[in-house]
Design an enzyme around this catalytic site. Structure first.
Site, PDB file in Angstrom:
ATOM      1  N   TYR A 121      60.065  21.051  63.258  1.00 43.09           N
ATOM      2  CA  TYR A 121      61.243  21.832  63.670  1.00 43.09           C
ATOM      3  C   TYR A 121      61.742  22.705  62.526  1.00 43.09           C
ATOM      4  CZ  TYR A 121      63.883  17.505  62.301  1.00 43.09           C
ATOM      5  OH  TYR A 121      64.394  16.406  61.681  1.00 43.09           O
ATOM      6  N   LYS A 145      64.472  20.531  55.792  1.00 45.50           N
ATOM      7  CA  LYS A 145      63.001  20.431  55.802  1.00 45.50           C
ATOM      8  C   LYS A 145      62.379  21.802  55.567  1.00 45.50           C
ATOM      9  CE  LYS A 145      62.471  15.971  57.107  1.00 45.50           C
ATOM     10  NZ  LYS A 145      61.904  14.950  56.222  1.00 45.50           N
TER      11      LYS A 145
HETATM   12  C1  HXC Z   1      77.681  12.457  63.601  1.00 43.80           C
HETATM   13  C2  HXC Z   1      77.349  11.428  61.546  1.00 43.80           C
HETATM   14  C3  HXC Z   1      76.376  10.548  62.116  1.00 43.80           C
HETATM   15  C4  HXC Z   1      76.093  10.687  63.510  1.00 43.80           C
HETATM   16  C5  HXC Z   1      76.555  10.104  59.985  1.00 43.80           C
HETATM   17  N1  HXC Z   1      77.410  11.100  60.246  1.00 43.80           N
HETATM   18  N2  HXC Z   1      75.900   9.744  61.114  1.00 43.80           N
HETATM   19  N3  HXC Z   1      77.980  12.373  62.283  1.00 43.80           N
HETATM   20  N4  HXC Z   1      76.777  11.663  64.208  1.00 43.80           N
HETATM   21  N5  HXC Z   1      75.214   9.894  64.139  1.00 43.80           N
HETATM   22  C6  HXC Z   1      78.337  11.725  59.328  1.00 43.80           C
HETATM   23  C7  HXC Z   1      79.479  10.773  59.022  1.00 43.80           C
HETATM   24  O1  HXC Z   1      80.453  10.831  60.028  1.00 43.80           O
HETATM   25  C8  HXC Z   1      79.978  11.291  57.681  1.00 43.80           C
HETATM   26  O2  HXC Z   1      80.778  12.428  57.849  1.00 43.80           O
HETATM   27  C9  HXC Z   1      78.707  11.749  57.015  1.00 43.80           C
HETATM   28  O3  HXC Z   1      77.743  11.962  58.053  1.00 43.80           O
HETATM   29  C10 HXC Z   1      78.179  10.732  56.069  1.00 43.80           C
HETATM   30  O4  HXC Z   1      77.973   9.542  56.813  1.00 43.80           O
HETATM   31  P1  HXC Z   1      77.811   8.140  56.079  1.00 43.80           P
HETATM   32  O5  HXC Z   1      77.364   7.140  57.098  1.00 43.80           O
HETATM   33  O6  HXC Z   1      79.003   7.837  55.269  1.00 43.80           O
HETATM   34  O7  HXC Z   1      76.678   8.496  55.048  1.00 43.80           O
HETATM   35  P2  HXC Z   1      75.454   7.736  54.530  1.00 43.80           P
HETATM   36  O8  HXC Z   1      75.692   6.261  54.459  1.00 43.80           O
HETATM   37  O9  HXC Z   1      75.109   8.417  53.296  1.00 43.80           O
HETATM   38  O10 HXC Z   1      74.307   7.935  55.651  1.00 43.80           O
HETATM   39  C11 HXC Z   1      74.100   9.144  56.310  1.00 43.80           C
HETATM   40  C12 HXC Z   1      72.676   9.211  56.817  1.00 43.80           C
HETATM   41  C13 HXC Z   1      72.444   8.057  57.784  1.00 43.80           C
HETATM   42  C14 HXC Z   1      71.729   9.240  55.652  1.00 43.80           C
HETATM   43  C15 HXC Z   1      72.555  10.534  57.488  1.00 43.80           C
HETATM   44  O11 HXC Z   1      72.355   8.542  59.085  1.00 43.80           O
HETATM   45  C16 HXC Z   1      71.287   7.223  57.462  1.00 43.80           C
HETATM   46  O12 HXC Z   1      71.405   6.324  56.643  1.00 43.80           O
HETATM   47  N6  HXC Z   1      70.104   7.460  58.034  1.00 43.80           N
HETATM   48  C17 HXC Z   1      68.895   6.702  57.699  1.00 43.80           C
HETATM   49  C18 HXC Z   1      68.108   6.462  58.885  1.00 43.80           C
HETATM   50  C19 HXC Z   1      67.628   7.749  59.479  1.00 43.80           C
HETATM   51  O13 HXC Z   1      68.236   8.769  59.257  1.00 43.80           O
HETATM   52  N7  HXC Z   1      66.603   7.654  60.313  1.00 43.80           N
HETATM   53  C20 HXC Z   1      66.077   8.809  60.907  1.00 43.80           C
HETATM   54  C21 HXC Z   1      64.890   9.192  60.126  1.00 43.80           C
HETATM   55  S1  HXC Z   1      63.571   9.531  61.223  1.00 43.80           S
HETATM   56  P3  HXC Z   1      82.418  12.367  57.909  1.00 43.80           P
HETATM   57  O14 HXC Z   1      82.820  13.790  58.091  1.00 43.80           O
HETATM   58  O15 HXC Z   1      82.769  11.504  59.068  1.00 43.80           O
HETATM   59  O16 HXC Z   1      82.850  11.793  56.588  1.00 43.80           O
HETATM   60  C22 HXC Z   1      63.614  11.127  61.525  1.00 43.80           C
HETATM   61  C23 HXC Z   1      62.575  11.551  62.520  1.00 43.80           C
HETATM   62  C24 HXC Z   1      62.630  12.992  62.845  1.00 43.80           C
HETATM   63  O17 HXC Z   1      64.378  11.855  60.988  1.00 43.80           O
HETATM   64  C25 HXC Z   1      61.755  13.241  64.049  1.00 43.80           C
HETATM   65  C26 HXC Z   1      60.945  14.485  63.893  1.00 43.80           C
HETATM   66  C27 HXC Z   1      59.909  14.655  64.972  1.00 43.80           C
END
Ligand code: HXC
Length: 266
Positions: free
Chosen positions: A155, A170
Protein backbone atom coordinates in the site's frame (compact mmCIF):
# COMPACT_ATOMS: atom_id res chain seq x y z
CA UNK A 1 21.92 -28.95 17.04
CA UNK A 2 18.14 -29.26 16.94
CA UNK A 3 17.39 -27.67 13.58
CA UNK A 4 13.67 -28.02 12.89
CA UNK A 5 13.47 -24.78 10.89
CA UNK A 6 12.98 -25.42 7.14
CA UNK A 7 15.61 -23.35 5.29
CA UNK A 8 16.02 -22.97 1.53
CA UNK A 9 19.70 -22.00 1.82
CA UNK A 10 22.53 -24.26 3.00
CA UNK A 11 22.73 -24.46 6.79
CA UNK A 12 25.91 -22.69 7.87
CA UNK A 13 25.95 -20.11 5.07
CA UNK A 14 25.66 -17.31 7.66
CA UNK A 15 27.88 -19.00 10.23
CA UNK A 16 29.28 -16.61 12.85
CA UNK A 17 27.72 -13.56 11.21
CA UNK A 18 25.81 -11.20 13.49
CA UNK A 19 22.33 -9.85 12.81
CA UNK A 20 20.24 -7.27 14.65
CA UNK A 21 16.48 -7.79 14.23
CA UNK A 22 14.02 -5.15 15.40
CA UNK A 23 10.57 -6.55 16.07
CA UNK A 24 12.39 -9.88 16.42
CA UNK A 25 10.26 -11.16 19.29
CA UNK A 26 7.22 -12.11 17.23
CA UNK A 27 5.59 -12.38 13.81
CA UNK A 28 7.65 -11.86 10.68
CA UNK A 29 10.63 -10.53 12.67
CA UNK A 30 10.77 -13.74 14.70
CA UNK A 31 10.35 -15.85 11.55
CA UNK A 32 13.35 -14.11 9.99
CA UNK A 33 15.29 -14.59 13.23
CA UNK A 34 14.58 -18.33 13.06
CA UNK A 35 15.86 -18.51 9.49
CA UNK A 36 19.05 -16.57 10.25
CA UNK A 37 19.73 -18.63 13.37
CA UNK A 38 19.16 -21.87 11.47
CA UNK A 39 21.70 -20.67 8.89
CA UNK A 40 24.27 -20.07 11.65
CA UNK A 41 24.01 -16.37 12.52
CA UNK A 42 24.24 -14.99 16.05
CA UNK A 43 21.44 -12.56 16.78
CA UNK A 44 20.44 -9.52 18.76
CA UNK A 45 16.67 -9.21 19.13
CA UNK A 46 15.15 -5.78 19.77
CA UNK A 47 11.56 -5.08 20.75
CA UNK A 48 9.49 -3.23 23.28
CA UNK A 49 8.38 -6.18 25.41
CA UNK A 50 11.25 -7.62 27.47
CA UNK A 51 9.55 -10.86 28.49
CA UNK A 52 8.36 -11.76 24.99
CA UNK A 53 11.79 -10.93 23.61
CA UNK A 54 13.61 -13.13 26.12
CA UNK A 55 11.27 -16.06 25.40
CA UNK A 56 11.99 -15.67 21.68
CA UNK A 57 15.73 -15.48 22.36
CA UNK A 58 15.62 -18.65 24.45
CA UNK A 59 13.80 -20.51 21.68
CA UNK A 60 16.40 -19.41 19.13
CA UNK A 61 19.31 -20.46 21.36
CA UNK A 62 18.01 -23.99 20.86
CA UNK A 63 19.28 -23.69 17.28
CA UNK A 64 22.85 -23.54 18.57
CA UNK A 65 23.64 -19.84 18.15
CA UNK A 66 24.14 -16.98 20.59
CA UNK A 67 21.13 -14.71 20.99
CA UNK A 68 20.85 -11.55 23.07
CA UNK A 69 17.56 -9.77 23.81
CA UNK A 70 17.77 -5.99 24.18
CA UNK A 71 14.46 -4.31 25.05
CA UNK A 72 14.30 -1.30 22.74
CA UNK A 73 11.73 1.21 21.55
CA UNK A 74 13.09 2.08 18.09
CA UNK A 75 11.35 5.47 18.32
CA UNK A 76 13.89 6.51 20.95
CA UNK A 77 17.31 7.35 19.42
CA UNK A 78 19.12 6.78 22.75
CA UNK A 79 17.63 3.29 23.03
CA UNK A 80 18.78 2.51 19.49
CA UNK A 81 22.28 3.71 20.39
CA UNK A 82 22.24 1.40 23.40
CA UNK A 83 21.08 -1.51 21.22
CA UNK A 84 24.08 -1.15 18.92
CA UNK A 85 26.49 -0.51 21.79
CA UNK A 86 25.40 -3.81 23.38
CA UNK A 87 25.72 -5.58 20.03
CA UNK A 88 29.24 -4.35 19.43
CA UNK A 89 30.34 -5.03 23.00
CA UNK A 90 29.06 -8.58 22.85
CA UNK A 91 29.89 -9.59 19.27
CA UNK A 92 32.35 -6.94 18.00
CA UNK A 93 30.60 -6.83 14.63
CA UNK A 94 27.29 -6.18 12.87
CA UNK A 95 26.72 -7.90 9.51
CA UNK A 96 22.94 -7.66 9.12
CA UNK A 97 20.11 -5.43 10.21
CA UNK A 98 16.46 -6.36 9.77
CA UNK A 99 13.97 -3.53 10.34
CA UNK A 100 10.81 -5.46 11.20
CA UNK A 101 9.50 -3.34 14.09
CA UNK A 102 6.17 -1.75 13.14
CA UNK A 103 2.88 -0.53 14.47
CA UNK A 104 -0.38 -0.11 12.61
CA UNK A 105 -4.09 0.29 13.17
CA UNK A 106 -7.12 1.00 11.05
CA UNK A 107 -8.53 4.51 11.45
CA UNK A 108 -10.35 7.12 9.37
CA UNK A 109 -7.64 9.62 8.46
CA UNK A 110 -9.70 12.60 9.59
CA UNK A 111 -9.94 11.01 13.05
CA UNK A 112 -6.25 10.09 13.34
CA UNK A 113 -4.69 12.12 16.16
CA UNK A 114 -1.23 13.65 16.00
CA UNK A 115 -0.12 11.13 18.64
CA UNK A 116 -1.52 8.27 16.57
CA UNK A 117 0.34 9.50 13.49
CA UNK A 118 3.55 9.90 15.50
CA UNK A 119 3.24 6.45 17.09
CA UNK A 120 3.21 4.72 13.70
CA UNK A 121 5.48 7.01 11.67
CA UNK A 122 7.85 7.09 14.65
CA UNK A 123 8.32 3.33 14.78
CA UNK A 124 8.15 2.55 11.07
CA UNK A 125 10.02 5.44 9.43
CA UNK A 126 12.01 7.15 12.17
CA UNK A 127 12.87 3.87 13.88
CA UNK A 128 14.06 2.40 10.59
CA UNK A 129 16.29 5.40 9.99
CA UNK A 130 17.75 5.40 13.52
CA UNK A 131 18.59 1.69 13.30
CA UNK A 132 19.81 1.86 9.71
CA UNK A 133 22.09 4.79 10.51
CA UNK A 134 23.55 3.02 13.55
CA UNK A 135 24.07 -0.24 11.63
CA UNK A 136 25.50 1.61 8.63
CA UNK A 137 28.01 3.47 10.81
CA UNK A 138 29.14 0.20 12.38
CA UNK A 139 29.41 -1.53 8.99
CA UNK A 140 31.36 1.37 7.47
CA UNK A 141 33.77 1.41 10.41
CA UNK A 142 34.26 -2.38 10.25
CA UNK A 143 35.16 -2.12 6.59
CA UNK A 144 33.68 -5.42 5.43
CA UNK A 145 30.23 -4.29 4.36
CA UNK A 146 26.87 -5.63 5.45
CA UNK A 147 23.22 -6.12 4.53
CA UNK A 148 20.17 -4.17 5.61
CA UNK A 149 16.62 -5.36 5.04
CA UNK A 150 13.37 -3.57 5.86
CA UNK A 151 9.81 -4.89 5.87
CA UNK A 152 7.38 -2.77 3.85
CA UNK A 153 3.86 -3.12 2.41
CA UNK A 154 2.48 -2.66 -1.11
CA UNK A 155 0.00 0.00 0.00
CA UNK A 156 3.08 2.23 0.05
CA UNK A 157 2.59 2.54 -3.73
CA UNK A 158 -1.07 1.62 -4.23
CA UNK A 159 -2.38 3.76 -1.37
CA UNK A 160 -4.19 2.18 1.57
CA UNK A 161 -7.36 3.82 2.85
CA UNK A 162 -7.62 4.03 6.65
CA UNK A 163 -3.92 3.36 7.23
CA UNK A 164 -2.47 6.68 6.08
CA UNK A 165 0.17 6.72 8.84
CA UNK A 166 1.55 3.32 7.90
CA UNK A 167 1.24 3.97 4.14
CA UNK A 168 3.24 7.18 4.36
CA UNK A 169 5.86 5.63 6.64
CA UNK A 170 6.36 2.52 4.49
CA UNK A 171 6.66 4.69 1.37
CA UNK A 172 9.40 6.58 3.19
CA UNK A 173 11.17 3.33 4.04
CA UNK A 174 11.14 2.30 0.37
CA UNK A 175 12.65 5.66 -0.61
CA UNK A 176 15.25 5.29 2.13
CA UNK A 177 16.06 1.75 0.91
CA UNK A 178 16.62 2.81 -2.69
CA UNK A 179 18.63 5.87 -1.70
CA UNK A 180 20.99 4.06 0.65
CA UNK A 181 21.37 1.14 -1.76
CA UNK A 182 23.13 3.60 -4.07
CA UNK A 183 24.82 5.77 -1.47
CA UNK A 184 26.32 2.92 0.57
CA UNK A 185 27.10 0.39 -2.19
CA UNK A 186 30.75 1.44 -2.29
CA UNK A 187 31.05 0.43 1.37
CA UNK A 188 29.86 -3.07 0.42
CA UNK A 189 26.52 -2.48 2.13
CA UNK A 190 23.43 -3.83 0.33
CA UNK A 191 20.05 -2.35 1.25
CA UNK A 192 16.83 -4.13 0.25
CA UNK A 193 13.23 -4.57 1.36
CA UNK A 194 10.67 -7.35 1.45
CA UNK A 195 7.03 -6.62 0.92
CA UNK A 196 4.81 -9.30 2.46
CA UNK A 197 1.15 -9.37 1.50
CA UNK A 198 -1.49 -10.52 3.99
CA UNK A 199 0.46 -12.89 6.21
CA UNK A 200 -0.97 -14.98 8.99
CA UNK A 201 0.73 -13.49 12.06
CA UNK A 202 -0.59 -12.83 15.55
CA UNK A 203 -0.14 -9.07 15.05
CA UNK A 204 -1.90 -8.88 11.68
CA UNK A 205 -4.73 -11.36 12.37
CA UNK A 206 -6.91 -8.85 14.28
CA UNK A 207 -6.96 -6.71 11.12
CA UNK A 208 -9.09 -9.37 9.38
CA UNK A 209 -10.64 -11.18 12.34
CA UNK A 210 -14.26 -10.56 11.40
CA UNK A 211 -15.37 -13.15 8.83
CA UNK A 212 -16.56 -10.59 6.30
CA UNK A 213 -13.24 -8.73 6.22
CA UNK A 214 -11.37 -12.04 6.10
CA UNK A 215 -13.36 -13.14 3.02
CA UNK A 216 -12.83 -9.77 1.36
CA UNK A 217 -9.06 -9.92 1.95
CA UNK A 218 -8.86 -13.55 0.75
CA UNK A 219 -10.84 -12.72 -2.40
CA UNK A 220 -8.17 -10.18 -3.36
CA UNK A 221 -5.34 -12.71 -3.26
CA UNK A 222 -5.04 -14.57 -6.59
CA UNK A 223 -3.48 -17.66 -5.00
CA UNK A 224 -6.46 -17.78 -2.62
CA UNK A 225 -4.79 -17.92 0.77
CA UNK A 226 -2.80 -15.93 3.32
CA UNK A 227 0.98 -16.11 3.22
CA UNK A 228 2.95 -17.91 5.91
CA UNK A 229 5.70 -16.44 8.04
CA UNK A 230 8.09 -19.13 6.76
CA UNK A 231 7.50 -18.11 3.14
CA UNK A 232 8.27 -14.49 3.94
CA UNK A 233 11.23 -15.32 6.16
CA UNK A 234 12.85 -17.58 3.57
CA UNK A 235 12.71 -14.77 1.01
CA UNK A 236 14.26 -12.44 3.59
CA UNK A 237 17.06 -14.89 4.29
CA UNK A 238 17.88 -15.03 0.58
CA UNK A 239 18.25 -11.23 0.40
CA UNK A 240 20.46 -11.28 3.50
CA UNK A 241 22.66 -14.09 2.17
CA UNK A 242 25.70 -14.08 -0.12
CA UNK A 243 23.46 -15.62 -2.82
CA UNK A 244 21.93 -12.16 -3.29
CA UNK A 245 25.21 -10.25 -3.49
CA UNK A 246 24.12 -8.59 -6.76
CA UNK A 247 20.64 -7.67 -5.49
CA UNK A 248 20.61 -4.12 -4.18
CA UNK A 249 17.78 -1.57 -3.77
CA UNK A 250 15.17 -4.25 -4.50
CA UNK A 251 11.67 -4.48 -3.00
CA UNK A 252 10.74 -8.16 -3.20
CA UNK A 253 6.97 -8.68 -3.08
CA UNK A 254 5.73 -11.92 -1.48
CA UNK A 255 1.95 -11.61 -1.68
CA UNK A 256 0.47 -14.28 -3.94
CA UNK A 257 -0.12 -11.58 -6.56
CA UNK A 258 -2.38 -9.56 -4.25
CA UNK A 259 -1.38 -6.06 -5.24
CA UNK A 260 -1.68 -6.85 -8.96
CA UNK A 261 -5.19 -8.22 -8.67
CA UNK A 262 -7.04 -5.15 -9.87
CA UNK A 263 -8.96 -5.39 -13.12
CA UNK A 264 -12.38 -4.92 -14.63
CA UNK A 265 -13.83 -7.74 -12.57
CA UNK A 266 -12.10 -7.21 -9.23
C1 HXC B 1 -7.14 4.99 16.80
C2 HXC B 1 -5.17 4.66 17.99
C3 HXC B 1 -5.32 3.24 17.89
C4 HXC B 1 -6.46 2.74 17.19
C5 HXC B 1 -3.48 3.68 18.97
N1 HXC B 1 -4.03 4.85 18.67
N2 HXC B 1 -4.24 2.66 18.50
N3 HXC B 1 -6.07 5.52 17.44
N4 HXC B 1 -7.35 3.66 16.66
N5 HXC B 1 -6.70 1.43 17.06
C6 HXC B 1 -3.56 6.17 19.04
C7 HXC B 1 -3.79 6.40 20.52
O1 HXC B 1 -5.11 6.82 20.75
C8 HXC B 1 -2.77 7.47 20.84
O2 HXC B 1 -3.21 8.74 20.43
C9 HXC B 1 -1.61 7.10 19.95
O3 HXC B 1 -2.15 6.29 18.90
C10 HXC B 1 -0.57 6.33 20.67
O4 HXC B 1 -1.21 5.18 21.21
P1 HXC B 1 -0.53 4.34 22.37
O5 HXC B 1 -1.30 3.07 22.53
O6 HXC B 1 -0.30 5.18 23.56
O7 HXC B 1 0.90 4.10 21.74
P2 HXC B 1 1.85 2.90 21.73
O8 HXC B 1 1.76 2.09 22.99
O9 HXC B 1 3.14 3.47 21.40
O10 HXC B 1 1.32 1.92 20.56
C11 HXC B 1 0.85 2.40 19.34
C12 HXC B 1 0.98 1.33 18.28
C13 HXC B 1 0.16 0.12 18.70
C14 HXC B 1 2.44 1.03 18.05
C15 HXC B 1 0.47 1.94 17.02
O11 HXC B 1 -0.97 0.01 17.89
C16 HXC B 1 0.90 -1.14 18.73
O12 HXC B 1 1.56 -1.43 19.71
N6 HXC B 1 0.88 -1.95 17.67
C17 HXC B 1 1.66 -3.19 17.61
C18 HXC B 1 0.90 -4.23 16.96
C19 HXC B 1 0.61 -3.87 15.53
O13 HXC B 1 0.60 -2.71 15.21
N7 HXC B 1 0.28 -4.87 14.74
C20 HXC B 1 0.00 -4.63 13.39
C21 HXC B 1 1.22 -4.96 12.63
S1 HXC B 1 0.79 -5.95 11.26
P3 HXC B 1 -3.95 9.80 21.44
O14 HXC B 1 -4.23 10.98 20.57
O15 HXC B 1 -5.18 9.13 21.93
O16 HXC B 1 -2.95 10.09 22.52
C22 HXC B 1 0.56 -4.94 10.01
C23 HXC B 1 0.10 -5.65 8.77
C24 HXC B 1 -0.16 -4.74 7.63
O17 HXC B 1 0.75 -3.77 10.09
C25 HXC B 1 -0.88 -5.52 6.56
C26 HXC B 1 -0.36 -5.19 5.20
C27 HXC B 1 -0.90 -6.10 4.12
Amino acid sequence: MDNAVPTMLPVGCLKDQVGVITGGGSGIGFGIAQQLAALGAHLVLAGRHAEKLEQAAEQLRGLGVEVVAVPTDVRQPQEVEHLFAVTRERFHRVDMLVNAAAGNFIVDSEKLSVNGWNAVVGSVLHGTFYCTRAAGLAMIEQGHGGRILSVVASYAWTGGPKTVHSVAAKAGVIALTRTLAVEWAHYGIRVNAICPGPTDTEGARPLWEDPETRQRVLARIPVGRFGTVTEVAQAASYLLSPYADFVNGEVLVIDGGEWLGKGLTS
